[in-house]
Motif scaffolding. Structure first.
Motif, mmCIF file in Angstrom:
data_model
loop_
_atom_site.group_PDB
_atom_site.id
_atom_site.type_symbol
_atom_site.label_atom_id
_atom_site.label_comp_id
_atom_site.label_asym_id
_atom_site.label_seq_id
_atom_site.Cartn_x
_atom_site.Cartn_y
_atom_site.Cartn_z
ATOM 1 N N MET A 1 8.272 -17.486 -11.171
ATOM 2 C CA MET A 1 7.186 -17.486 -12.151
ATOM 3 C C MET A 1 6.138 -18.516 -11.745
ATOM 4 O O MET A 1 6.433 -19.545 -11.166
ATOM 5 N N LEU A 2 4.868 -18.223 -12.112
ATOM 6 C CA LEU A 2 3.797 -19.145 -11.801
ATOM 7 C C LEU A 2 3.858 -20.372 -12.705
ATOM 8 O O LEU A 2 4.252 -20.276 -13.865
ATOM 9 N N PRO A 3 3.481 -21.562 -12.169
ATOM 10 C CA PRO A 3 3.464 -22.751 -13.024
ATOM 11 C C PRO A 3 2.421 -22.608 -14.125
ATOM 12 O O PRO A 3 1.433 -21.902 -13.978
ATOM 13 N N THR A 4 2.644 -23.277 -15.263
ATOM 14 C CA THR A 4 1.726 -23.155 -16.389
ATOM 15 C C THR A 4 0.409 -23.859 -16.108
ATOM 16 O O THR A 4 -0.642 -23.444 -16.591
ATOM 17 N N GLU A 5 0.439 -24.935 -15.335
ATOM 18 C CA GLU A 5 -0.789 -25.665 -15.016
ATOM 19 C C GLU A 5 -1.368 -25.134 -13.713
ATOM 20 O O GLU A 5 -0.769 -25.264 -12.646
ATOM 21 N N GLN B 1 5.902 -14.640 3.445
ATOM 22 C CA GLN B 1 7.062 -14.118 4.162
ATOM 23 C C GLN B 1 8.334 -14.274 3.328
ATOM 24 O O GLN B 1 9.195 -13.389 3.335
ATOM 25 N N GLY B 2 8.449 -15.395 2.603
ATOM 26 C CA GLY B 2 9.595 -15.589 1.732
ATOM 27 C C GLY B 2 9.660 -14.536 0.644
ATOM 28 O O GLY B 2 10.730 -14.015 0.319
ATOM 29 N N ALA B 3 8.502 -14.209 0.071
ATOM 30 C CA ALA B 3 8.457 -13.182 -0.970
ATOM 31 C C ALA B 3 8.833 -11.817 -0.410
ATOM 32 O O ALA B 3 9.560 -11.040 -1.047
ATOM 33 N N LEU B 4 8.342 -11.507 0.801
ATOM 34 C CA LEU B 4 8.672 -10.219 1.416
ATOM 35 C C LEU B 4 10.152 -10.138 1.775
ATOM 36 O O LEU B 4 10.794 -9.101 1.596
ATOM 37 N N GLY B 5 10.704 -11.254 2.289
ATOM 38 C CA GLY B 5 12.132 -11.275 2.603
ATOM 39 C C GLY B 5 12.986 -11.123 1.365
ATOM 40 O O GLY B 5 13.992 -10.408 1.358
ATOM 41 N N ALA B 6 12.571 -11.798 0.269
ATOM 42 C CA ALA B 6 13.320 -11.693 -0.979
ATOM 43 C C ALA B 6 13.286 -10.275 -1.522
ATOM 44 O O ALA B 6 14.279 -9.792 -2.097
ATOM 45 N N ALA B 7 12.142 -9.604 -1.343
ATOM 46 C CA ALA B 7 12.044 -8.216 -1.806
ATOM 47 C C ALA B 7 13.029 -7.315 -1.060
ATOM 48 O O ALA B 7 13.620 -6.397 -1.646
ATOM 49 N N GLN B 8 13.232 -7.592 0.232
ATOM 50 C CA GLN B 8 14.209 -6.809 1.003
ATOM 51 C C GLN B 8 15.630 -7.093 0.532
ATOM 52 O O GLN B 8 16.440 -6.164 0.394
ATOM 53 N N TRP B 9 15.947 -8.405 0.291
ATOM 54 C CA TRP B 9 17.277 -8.740 -0.230
ATOM 55 C C TRP B 9 17.514 -8.028 -1.556
ATOM 56 O O TRP B 9 18.604 -7.517 -1.831
ATOM 57 N N ARG B 10 16.466 -8.037 -2.393
ATOM 58 C CA ARG B 10 16.609 -7.456 -3.729
ATOM 59 C C ARG B 10 16.827 -5.951 -3.653
ATOM 60 O O ARG B 10 17.499 -5.366 -4.499
ATOM 61 N N GLU B 11 16.271 -5.340 -2.621
ATOM 62 C CA GLU B 11 16.430 -3.886 -2.467
ATOM 63 C C GLU B 11 17.754 -3.525 -1.798
ATOM 64 O O GLU B 11 18.462 -2.615 -2.237
ATOM 65 N N CYS C 1 4.939 -9.815 -4.189
ATOM 66 C CA CYS C 1 4.334 -11.033 -4.734
ATOM 67 C C CYS C 1 4.454 -11.081 -6.252
ATOM 68 O O CYS C 1 4.696 -12.145 -6.825
ATOM 69 N N THR C 2 4.279 -9.942 -6.895
ATOM 70 C CA THR C 2 4.416 -9.921 -8.352
ATOM 71 C C THR C 2 5.837 -10.285 -8.757
ATOM 72 O O THR C 2 6.053 -11.056 -9.704
ATOM 73 N N ALA C 3 6.827 -9.749 -8.025
ATOM 74 C CA ALA C 3 8.225 -10.071 -8.323
ATOM 75 C C ALA C 3 8.524 -11.549 -8.084
ATOM 76 O O ALA C 3 9.297 -12.163 -8.823
#
Length: 404
Positions: free
Chosen positions: A1-5, A176-186, A153-155
């Motif tokens: 999640m994005l930080p509030t500030e 790259q971390g977000a793209l790698g995580a998306a592959q793990w999640r799939e 990126c949204t995930a």
């Protein structure tokens, strides 16, 4: 999640002969501060020039071909490795000229080596994180040959504010971390000893090392096992094991909202109806006493450098000691505590076995039995790793504790 500030970056860009300032939302999952200096780079920028700028603290906003940016990142990594190798060779030569060290001095080198390796890794991360790219409010890149990264990126980072058409800037490594995580999640992480897969989310530690799972399968359940807690559940793997072994009610806790969402998804995939989730620090509230409490805490007592390291490093062993201190008051009569812990910290001289045993005693606990296993991961077999001596000697244990 994005930080509030919200945090922002600014840079100067020339378009059609005019210099204009640009602002964008700054995203950093590694807690890096917004860069103070940004220059534009593209396919004409050499790797040597990019490396020099990055080492000087300048961030590089990429305006060339997307795939060329990946190649530049690899080239920067190679230059960092060569620099570190030259530094290591100089240390070896210096040591060779010095007199032979005593066993005591050699012993002191081990924790120093660990901290030096962490500093090297942190410096490497800082340099590589200085290659940036810009995405629009829908996480779409305007670079040539850029893939569709919006879903990943949204995930990983959450929704941006589309009402103000706000673009964002992030490091190529975070993307790259977000793209790698998306592959793990799939695809999931196969847990062979269970015959199933666990699906990690971005920001949740993936159970790629799971040699301890057979220990959890071999350990005899307490005679009464109506209620169990999984403290710091992460992906929910330990809770899954308990549920599948026949514990009637499993309560899994975590402070990280991403971990709770991840665990919930894994429980749903496996159609587990006997597992509950609580967002809390360590122990659940308003819950029945547990016949069994399990925990796989961070194994190394060192300060995390980013939220992504919280599952590995536990500053001053705060989670481990807090978990042990609270255990006895949450255990039912004849209840047990299963602690999954590597002794790597002991081999790195960051903690002693006597300290660990003293914590058990101070928490009103005693050892009922212990099951051990050896590591299977590649770094434990790699004799070129600077910490090979410690990694190759590592033992992971399931400590079964009970009230003293």
């Amino acid at each position: 999640m994005l930080p509030t500030e919200k945090q922002y970056v600014q840079w100067l860009e020339n378009k059609d002969g005019n210099d204009t300032f640009h602002n964008a939302r700054w995203l950093s999952e590694s807690n890096h501060l917004p860069p103070a200096r940004i220059v534009l780079v593209d396919d004409k920028t050499t790797a040597d020039e990019a490396y020099r700028l990055a080492c000087e603290g300048t961030s590089l906003l990429w305006r060339g071909d997307f795939h060329n940016a990946k190649q530049l990142l690899q080239a920067l990594a190679r230059r960092i490795e060569r620099t570190n190798e030259r530094s290591e060779q100089r240390k070896i030569k210096k040591a060779a000229k010095s007199t032979a060290e005593s066993d005591s001095a050699s012993s002191k080198e081990i924790p120093n080596l660990f901290h030096q390796q962490r500093q090297i890794q942190a410096q490497r991360s800082r340099i590589l994180s200085r290659l940036l790219l810009e995405l629009d409010a829908n996480y779409v890149s305007q670079l040539r040959r850029a893939p569709d990264v919006s879903a990943a990126c949204t995930a990983a980072f959450g929704q941006l504010d589309k009402t103000i058409d706000e673009s964002c800037v992030l490091s190529f490594r975070d993307l790259q971390g977000a793209l790698g995580a998306a592959q793990w999640r799939e695809k999931g992480v196969p847990i062979e000893s269970l015959g199933l897969s666990i699906f990690p989310h971005y920001g949740v530690f993936a159970p790629t090392r799971h040699e301890y799972v057979p220990l959890l399968l071999d350990a005899p359940l307490p005679k009464i096992h109506e209620v169990a807690y999984d403290i710091g559940t992460g992906t929910g793997l330990l809770a899954v094991i308990l549920a599948q072994r026949g514990v009637k009610q499993v309560i899994a806790t975590d402070l990280n909202p991403r971990a709770l969402a991840c665990a919930s998804e894994n429980f749903t995939r496996l159609q587990l109806t006997n597992v509950q989730l609580q967002q809390t620090d360590l122990y659940p509230t308003d819950a029945p006493l547990a016949n069994l409490i399990v925990c796989n805490p961070p194994w190394l007592p060192a300060k995390p450098s980013s939220p992504l390291e919280y599952a590995v490093y536990d500053a001053n062993s705060a989670m481990l000691s807090g978990f042990l201190q609270g255990a006895k008051s949450h255990l039912a009569k004849q209840g047990e505590l299963w602690l999954i812990l590597s002794d790597l910290a002991e081999h790195l001289q960051l903690r002693t076995r006597d300290e660990l045993l003293d914590w058990f005693v101070d928490s009103g606990l005693k050892v009922k039995y212990r099951l051990d296993t050896t590591p299977k991961h590649g770094r434990s077999q790699d004799d070129t790793d600077p910490l090979y001596a410690a990694r190759s000697a590592e033992v992971t244990s399931l400590w079964c504790l009970e009230p003293a």
